[in-house]
Design a protein around this motif. Sequence first.
Motif, PDB file in Angstrom:
ATOM      1  N   GLN A 135      -2.737  -3.208  -8.804  1.00 60.27           N
ATOM      2  CA  GLN A 135      -1.845  -3.985  -7.944  1.00 60.27           C
ATOM      3  C   GLN A 135      -0.991  -4.952  -8.758  1.00 60.27           C
ATOM      4  OE1 GLN A 135      -5.003  -5.485  -5.343  1.00 60.27           O
ATOM      5  NE2 GLN A 135      -3.990  -4.516  -3.597  1.00 60.27           N
ATOM      6  N   LYS A 139       3.085  -4.734  -9.130  1.00 56.88           N
ATOM      7  CA  LYS A 139       3.875  -5.862  -8.638  1.00 56.88           C
ATOM      8  C   LYS A 139       4.781  -6.415  -9.737  1.00 56.88           C
ATOM      9  CE  LYS A 139       0.668  -7.396  -5.035  1.00 56.88           C
ATOM     10  NZ  LYS A 139      -0.282  -8.462  -4.609  1.00 56.88           N
ATOM     11  N   SER A 167      10.889   3.089  -5.349  1.00 54.06           N
ATOM     12  CA  SER A 167      10.222   3.791  -4.254  1.00 54.06           C
ATOM     13  C   SER A 167       8.839   4.273  -4.668  1.00 54.06           C
ATOM     14  CB  SER A 167      11.068   4.984  -3.800  1.00 54.06           C
ATOM     15  OG  SER A 167      12.326   4.543  -3.309  1.00 54.06           O
ATOM     16  N   GLU A 170       6.504   1.236  -4.816  1.00 52.81           N
ATOM     17  CA  GLU A 170       6.127   0.780  -3.477  1.00 52.81           C
ATOM     18  C   GLU A 170       5.083   1.698  -2.850  1.00 52.81           C
ATOM     19  OE1 GLU A 170       9.875   0.624  -1.581  1.00 52.81           O
ATOM     20  OE2 GLU A 170      10.506  -1.238  -2.575  1.00 52.81           O
ATOM     21  N   ALA A 171       5.239   3.001  -3.062  1.00 51.31           N
ATOM     22  CA  ALA A 171       4.234   3.945  -2.555  1.00 51.31           C
ATOM     23  C   ALA A 171       2.884   3.718  -3.249  1.00 51.31           C
ATOM     24  CB  ALA A 171       4.706   5.377  -2.760  1.00 51.31           C
ATOM     25  N   LEU A 173       1.840   0.898  -4.534  1.00 52.41           N
ATOM     26  CA  LEU A 173       1.298  -0.368  -4.036  1.00 52.41           C
ATOM     27  C   LEU A 173       0.626  -0.186  -2.675  1.00 52.41           C
ATOM     28  CD1 LEU A 173       3.870  -3.177  -4.971  1.00 52.41           C
ATOM     29  CD2 LEU A 173       1.410  -3.137  -5.472  1.00 52.41           C
ATOM     30  N   GLU A 174       1.244   0.601  -1.805  1.00 51.70           N
ATOM     31  CA  GLU A 174       0.639   0.862  -0.502  1.00 51.70           C
ATOM     32  C   GLU A 174      -0.726   1.539  -0.646  1.00 51.70           C
ATOM     33  OE1 GLU A 174       3.316   3.059   1.916  1.00 51.70           O
ATOM     34  OE2 GLU A 174       4.820   1.455   2.040  1.00 51.70           O
ATOM     35  N   GLN A 175      -0.802   2.511  -1.550  1.00 43.68           N
ATOM     36  CA  GLN A 175      -2.071   3.196  -1.790  1.00 43.68           C
ATOM     37  C   GLN A 175      -3.110   2.236  -2.356  1.00 43.68           C
ATOM     38  OE1 GLN A 175      -3.090   6.148  -0.953  1.00 43.68           O
ATOM     39  NE2 GLN A 175      -5.079   5.982  -1.974  1.00 43.68           N
ATOM     40  N   ASN A 177      -3.201  -0.992  -1.989  1.00 46.51           N
ATOM     41  CA  ASN A 177      -3.578  -1.951  -0.943  1.00 46.51           C
ATOM     42  C   ASN A 177      -4.578  -1.324   0.031  1.00 46.51           C
ATOM     43  OD1 ASN A 177      -1.889  -3.904  -2.039  1.00 46.51           O
ATOM     44  ND2 ASN A 177      -0.160  -3.383  -0.712  1.00 46.51           N
ATOM     45  N   ARG A 178      -4.382  -0.042   0.340  1.00 48.73           N
ATOM     46  CA  ARG A 178      -5.337   0.636   1.223  1.00 48.73           C
ATOM     47  C   ARG A 178      -6.711   0.731   0.564  1.00 48.73           C
ATOM     48  NH1 ARG A 178      -0.795   3.977   2.548  1.00 48.73           N
ATOM     49  NH2 ARG A 178      -1.417   5.469   0.943  1.00 48.73           N
TER      50      ARG A 178
END
Length: 259
Positions: A135, A139, A167, A170-171, A173-175, A177-178
Amino acid sequence: MPPRRIVGGMLVLLAVAGCAKQERLGAADAMALASPEGAFLAYEHTVQLRLPGERIAPRLKAVAEACQSGRFGDCAVLQLSQAGGDGASGSIEVRVAPKGVEPLVALAGEQGEVTARSTHAEDLAQQVADTQLTQARLKNEHARLLDYQQRKDLAVADLLTISQRLSEIEAGLEQANREAAQQHRRIDTQKLAIHMEATNGQRNRSEIGRAFAEFGGIFTASLAWLIRLFAGLLPVALIGGGVLWGGLKLWRRGRRKRG
């Protein structure tokens, strides 16, 4: 004071002290295990219960309802199964807040007994550290690319490349975060699997009943097997008998001629 009263008073004090000690031990046993401060432990509990078969379905329903209503804190039902009959059984798996583990076990075990119990903790410290590192790296890279994107001397091709990379970040980061949310959920809540089975007497009666119920099928299957065996051996026996009879007849004729 008479000696009998002194002895009686001492016995009362010892009994009170013993009861108080038992209460403290019971409270300690019922304390919920939780991940210590700074640790990242994911606890999982497995409980085996034995109770009358007719009580299994109501106990499963009570545990599921208590979990779904949040009676003992944050809780979610993960799995629920049930089998009826004299040999009834069932199981339920939930993820619940640490304080809800013991109350759910007690609720499930009403009118029954705990036959086995185990607790396992998985250390997620390394997984949490890796996710946090991912993360932070994503970031930082995202922030640098946003700053670089503001430059006015960038070519169109560079802008497209930066946008594509943003892009992808960001993808990622989403993974991450999950994954972090799932890890913290495993740490903040605990998995509890409760398995219920009927008492020994009911299981034995159920096995005898099933044996009687299966008697006809077993008998007919065995009889059918014998018939097939007889049908398969009959031609062999007829041909073998004929060959043997012919051989004996020739042998006797040869003896008469030599005699």
